[in-house]
Design a protein around this motif. Structure first.
Motif, PDB file in Angstrom:
ATOM      1  N   TYR A 415       0.865  -1.183   0.000  1.00 34.63           N
ATOM      2  CA  TYR A 415       0.000   0.000   0.000  1.00 34.63           C
ATOM      3  C   TYR A 415       0.901   1.232   0.000  1.00 34.63           C
ATOM      4  CZ  TYR A 415      -4.791  -1.732   0.882  1.00 34.63           C
ATOM      5  OH  TYR A 415      -6.039  -2.287   0.760  1.00 34.63           O
ATOM      6  N   PRO A 416       0.358   2.411  -0.282  1.00 37.06           N
ATOM      7  CA  PRO A 416       1.155   3.628  -0.121  1.00 37.06           C
ATOM      8  C   PRO A 416       1.682   3.767   1.300  1.00 37.06           C
ATOM      9  CG  PRO A 416      -0.836   4.091  -1.357  1.00 37.06           C
ATOM     10  CD  PRO A 416      -0.973   2.690  -0.846  1.00 37.06           C
ATOM     11  N   ALA A 417       2.661   4.657   1.458  1.00 33.24           N
ATOM     12  CA  ALA A 417       3.299   4.820   2.761  1.00 33.24           C
ATOM     13  C   ALA A 417       2.293   5.113   3.864  1.00 33.24           C
ATOM     14  CB  ALA A 417       4.334   5.937   2.693  1.00 33.24           C
ATOM     15  N   GLY A 418       1.229   5.821   3.519  1.00 32.28           N
ATOM     16  CA  GLY A 418       0.249   6.110   4.552  1.00 32.28           C
ATOM     17  C   GLY A 418      -0.793   7.102   4.097  1.00 32.28           C
ATOM     18  N   GLN A 458       4.091   7.119  -1.960  1.00 35.78           N
ATOM     19  CA  GLN A 458       3.409   8.381  -1.692  1.00 35.78           C
ATOM     20  C   GLN A 458       2.602   8.242  -0.410  1.00 35.78           C
ATOM     21  OE1 GLN A 458      -0.285   9.238  -3.564  1.00 35.78           O
ATOM     22  NE2 GLN A 458      -0.581   7.151  -4.318  1.00 35.78           N
ATOM     23  N   TYR A 459       2.133   9.385   0.103  1.00 36.96           N
ATOM     24  CA  TYR A 459       1.075   9.391   1.103  1.00 36.96           C
ATOM     25  C   TYR A 459      -0.217   9.660   0.346  1.00 36.96           C
ATOM     26  CZ  TYR A 459       4.504   9.108   4.785  1.00 36.96           C
ATOM     27  OH  TYR A 459       5.512   8.665   5.603  1.00 36.96           O
ATOM     28  N   PHE A 460      -1.118   8.702   0.360  1.00 38.65           N
ATOM     29  CA  PHE A 460      -2.286   8.735  -0.510  1.00 38.65           C
ATOM     30  C   PHE A 460      -3.129   9.979  -0.271  1.00 38.65           C
ATOM     31  CE2 PHE A 460      -6.644   7.370  -1.620  1.00 38.65           C
ATOM     32  CZ  PHE A 460      -6.421   7.097  -2.969  1.00 38.65           C
ATOM     33  N   VAL A 461      -3.249  10.391   0.972  1.00 35.95           N
ATOM     34  CA  VAL A 461      -3.965  11.610   1.349  1.00 35.95           C
ATOM     35  C   VAL A 461      -3.113  12.366   2.341  1.00 35.95           C
ATOM     36  CG1 VAL A 461      -6.048  12.572   2.395  1.00 35.95           C
ATOM     37  CG2 VAL A 461      -6.203  10.486   1.047  1.00 35.95           C
ATOM     38  N   CYS A 462      -3.081  13.681   2.227  1.00 34.03           N
ATOM     39  CA  CYS A 462      -2.459  14.524   3.249  1.00 34.03           C
ATOM     40  C   CYS A 462      -3.303  15.787   3.366  1.00 34.03           C
ATOM     41  CB  CYS A 462      -1.006  14.857   2.883  1.00 34.03           C
ATOM     42  SG  CYS A 462      -0.063  15.596   4.253  1.00 34.03           S
ATOM     43  N   GLU A 463      -4.190  15.791   4.336  1.00 35.04           N
ATOM     44  CA  GLU A 463      -5.133  16.887   4.526  1.00 35.04           C
ATOM     45  C   GLU A 463      -5.294  17.188   6.010  1.00 35.04           C
ATOM     46  OE1 GLU A 463      -8.778  15.429   2.943  1.00 35.04           O
ATOM     47  OE2 GLU A 463      -8.095  15.386   0.861  1.00 35.04           O
ATOM     48  N   GLY A 464      -5.476  18.456   6.331  1.00 35.74           N
ATOM     49  CA  GLY A 464      -5.797  18.847   7.687  1.00 35.74           C
ATOM     50  C   GLY A 464      -4.632  19.307   8.516  1.00 35.74           C
TER      51      GLY A 464
END
Length: 513
Positions: A415-418, A458-464
Motif C-alpha cells: 500500500y502507499p506509505a500512509g 506516496q502518502y495517498f492523502v495529506c489533509e488537515g
C-alpha cells in the motif's frame, strides 16, 4: 513487584535478622513475666511471616471440560478469591482447568495469583454467563491494589475464541462477546510471564488504571498458522475474521508494557478513552513484536491522550503499522486531543495494508461493513461518492498536536506509505524524521489499484495539517502537505495525484480481477 522483594522470603531469613539486630531477651529481666513478653513478641513475628507466605492451592477438577465441571471450577475460583487475605497467594498447579466464564475478583489487595498450568474457558457460547443481556468477561478484577498476576514458567489463559469467530458468528453475536482479561479502577498491577490465547473479543482491557506493568506476556489470536492476516479470506478461511481480538487495550496513566509478543486481528496495542472526558497519559511500550491492526492511539472521542511513546518495535506482516484515530463524536460535544506522541525505532516489515495512518478510525460498527464510522473498511478502492458507498469522513473538533515519527522503516509495502487526514487545521506540529519506504511491491489486486492513483511511494492523502507545521527530515516519500526544504524536490517521490480532486469514485472496474 513480582518478587515481593520488600518482604522476607523465608521464616529463617526473618529470624536471622531478628537475632542479629538484638537478642530477643535483651532489655527484659529474667522473670516469668519478662520471658512471657519476649516469647509473645517472637510468636507474633513468626505468625506474621507465616501469614505472608501463605498460599492457597486451587483444588478444582482438572482435564474435564464438560460445562458442569467448568462451572464448578469457576465457582471454586471465585470462592478462593474472596477468601484471599493481604500477603496471600492463589496458585493454580501445572494442570489444565476448564472454566465457564465469570471469574470475579473485587477489592483484592496485596496478593498474588500464580497460573502455573492452563486455564481454558468454555466454548459453549449459548450458556456463557450474562449480566442482563451483556456477556460477562472471562476474568474480571475491580478496585484492586498491589496485585501480581504471574507464573513460575509461562502460564496459559485460553479463551477458546474460535467458537465465537467468523462472519456468521459476528452476524449473530456482534460485539456482545466476552473479553478475556479485564481490570478496572485498580492501582499497582503487575502482569508477567503469561500467554493470553484466542480471546472471544478483546484480549486484555485495563481501564481507569494507575501504575500498570505488563512484561514477558504474549498474545495470540489465530485461526490458522499462516504467516498472514488474509485481508480477503475468501475462498480460504482467514485470520482476519477473528474480529475485534484487540491485544493490550489500556486507559488511565503510568503504564509500562514491554518485552511482549502479539499476533492478533485488531489493534495490537490500543491506548483508549473510556467513553468519558478525562485524560489518559504517561505510557511507554517498548521491545515488542507486534502483528495485527497496529500500534494504535484510539479510537478516541472527546477525550485527552498525551505523553505516549512506542519504541523499539518490530512488526512482521502486520495489517497496519502506526495507527492514530478518532471515532465519531458522541454527546456531549467535547473537544478531543491527542498530543505529545512519539513512535521511534520501528520496523514495519511487509505490511498488508497501511503502514502509517493518522486520521479517522477505519472501522464499521455494524454488519454493513461498507459503512464507515467514520471511514469505511473498503475505502479507498471501492469508494463511490455518488451513492455514499465506502466513503471516508473526518471528525470535527478532534485534534492532533506534537506528533513525532522517528526512524521508521517500511519494508516492501503493498500500500502507499500512509494517509494523513483530518478536518481543516486539526493537526499541528507533525514531524517525521527518518521515515522511509524501502522497495515497495505490488502484490495483489488491491495494491495494483494504486498504480493508477499515484503509486505506492506516496502518502495517498495529506489533509488537515496546519500550514507550515508539518515537517519531514531525511524522509522518503514526503507527505504533500508537509514542509521539507531538502526532500520535497530531491526525492522525486511526491505525487501529483490529489485524492480530493482526482478520485473517480468507485474504481472497482480498475481492479485486475
Amino acid at each position: 513487584r513480582g518478587s515481593n522483594s520488600a518482604h522476607f522470603q523465608t521464616p529463617s531469613a526473618f529470624l536471622r535478622l531478628f537475632f542479629l539486630r538484638r537478642h530477643p531477651w535483651e532489655g527484659y529481666s529474667f522473670t516469668a513475666r519478662g520471658m512471657k513478653k519476649g516469647m509473645a513478641l517472637l510468636l507474633l513475628c513468626i505468625l506474621s511471616v507465616i501469614q505472608h507466605l501463605a498460599a492457597l492451592t486451587f483444588t478444582g477438577e482438572s482435564d474435564d471440560c464438560s460445562y458442569d465441571t467448568a462451572e464448578k471450577n469457576t465457582n471454586l475460583v471465585n470462592e478462593m478469591l474472596q477468601k484471599l487475605q493481604p500477603g496471600e497467594e492463589l496458585s493454580f498447579p501445572n494442570k489444565t482447568y476448564c472454566l465457564a466464564g465469570g471469574v470475579l475478583g473485587v477489592g483484592l489487595k496485596d496478593i498474588s495469583i500464580r497460573f502455573n498450568g492452563t486455564l481454558r474457558f468454555s466454548d459453549d457460547t449459548g450458556r456463557w454467563p450474562k449480566d442482563g443481556k451483556a456477556r460477562v468477561p472471562a476474568m474480571y478484577f475491580e478496585q484492586c491494589k498491589n496485585i501480581t498476576f504471574t507464573s513460575s514458567g509461562k502460564g496459559l489463559i485460553d479463551g477458546n475464541g474460535k467458537a465465537w469467530w467468523g462472519l456468521i458468528r459476528y452476524a449473530e453475536y456482534g460485539e456482545n462477546r466476552p473479553r478475556l482479561f479485564e481490570i478496572f479502577n485498580s492501582t499497582n498491577i503487575l502482569v508477567e510471564n503469561l500467554i493470553l490465547k484466542n480471546p472471544a473479543y478483546w484480549t486484555f482491557w485495563a481501564h481507569n488504571i494507575t501504575s500498570l506493568e505488563v512484561r514477558f506476556t504474549d498474545i495470540s489470536a489465530r485461526i490458522d498458522d499462516d504467516d498472514s492476516h488474509k485481508l480477503l479470506p475468501f475462498p480460504k478461511k482467514g485470520d482476519i475474521t477473528a474480529f475485534n481480538t484487540d491485544g493490550f487495550d489500556v486507559n488511565g496513566k503510568d503504564v509500562y508494557i514491554h518485552d511482549c509478543n502479539i499476533w492478533n486481528q485488531d489493534d495490537c496495542i490500543a491506548v483508549k478513552d473510556d467513553g468519558k472526558h478525562w485524560t489518559t497519559e504517561n505510557m511507554v511500550f517498548e521491545r515488542i513484536n507486534a502483528s495485527g491492526l497496529g500500534l494504535a492511539i484510539g479510537s478516541i472521542c472527546n477525550a485527552h491522550v498525551r505523553n505516549i511513546t512506542f519504541r523499539d518495535i518490530y512488526m512482521h506482516h502486520t495489517v497496519k503499522g502506526i495507527y492514530m484515530k478518532f471515532r465519531p463524536q458522541s454527546s456531549p460535544d467535547y473537544i478531543g486531543l491527542i498530543e505529545n506522541i512519539t513512535y521511534e525505532n520501528i520496523i514495519i516489515d511487509e505490511p498488508e495494508q497501511w503502514p502509517i495512518w493518522i486520521g479517522p478510525a477505519q472501522q464499521s460498527d455494524s454488519v454493513e461493513f461498507w459503512q464507515g464510522h467514520p471511514c469505511s473498511l473498503c475505502w479507498p478502492q471501492f469508494e463511490n461518492r455518488m451513492f455514499d458507498f465506502c466513503g471516508c469522513g473526518v471528525v470535527d473538533r478532534q485534534y492532533y498536536r506534537d506528533i513525532m515519527l522517528k526512524n521508521i522503516t517500511i519494508l516492501r509495502p503493498s500500500y502507499p506509505a500512509g494517509m494523513i487526514k483530518g478536518s481543516k487545521d486539526s493537526m499541528k506540529n507533525i514531524r517525521f524524521e527518518g521515515v522511509k519506504v524501502v522497495d515497495p511491491k505490488y502484490k495483489d489486486g488491491l495494491s495494483h489499484w494504486f498504480k493508477s492513483h499515484g503509486g505506492l511511494n506516496q502518502y495517498f492523502v495529506c489533509e488537515g495539517v496546519e500550514a507550515g507545521t508539518g515537517v519531514a527530515v531525511d524522509s522518503d516519500p514526503v507527505p504533500s502537505c508537509f514542509n521539507s526544504k531538502d526532500q520535497a524536490f530531491k526525492s522525486g517521490t511526491e505525487t501529483s495525484y490529489d485524492y480530493s480532486r482526482d478520485s473517480d469514485g468507485c474504481s472497482c472496474t480498475n481492479l485486475p480481477w
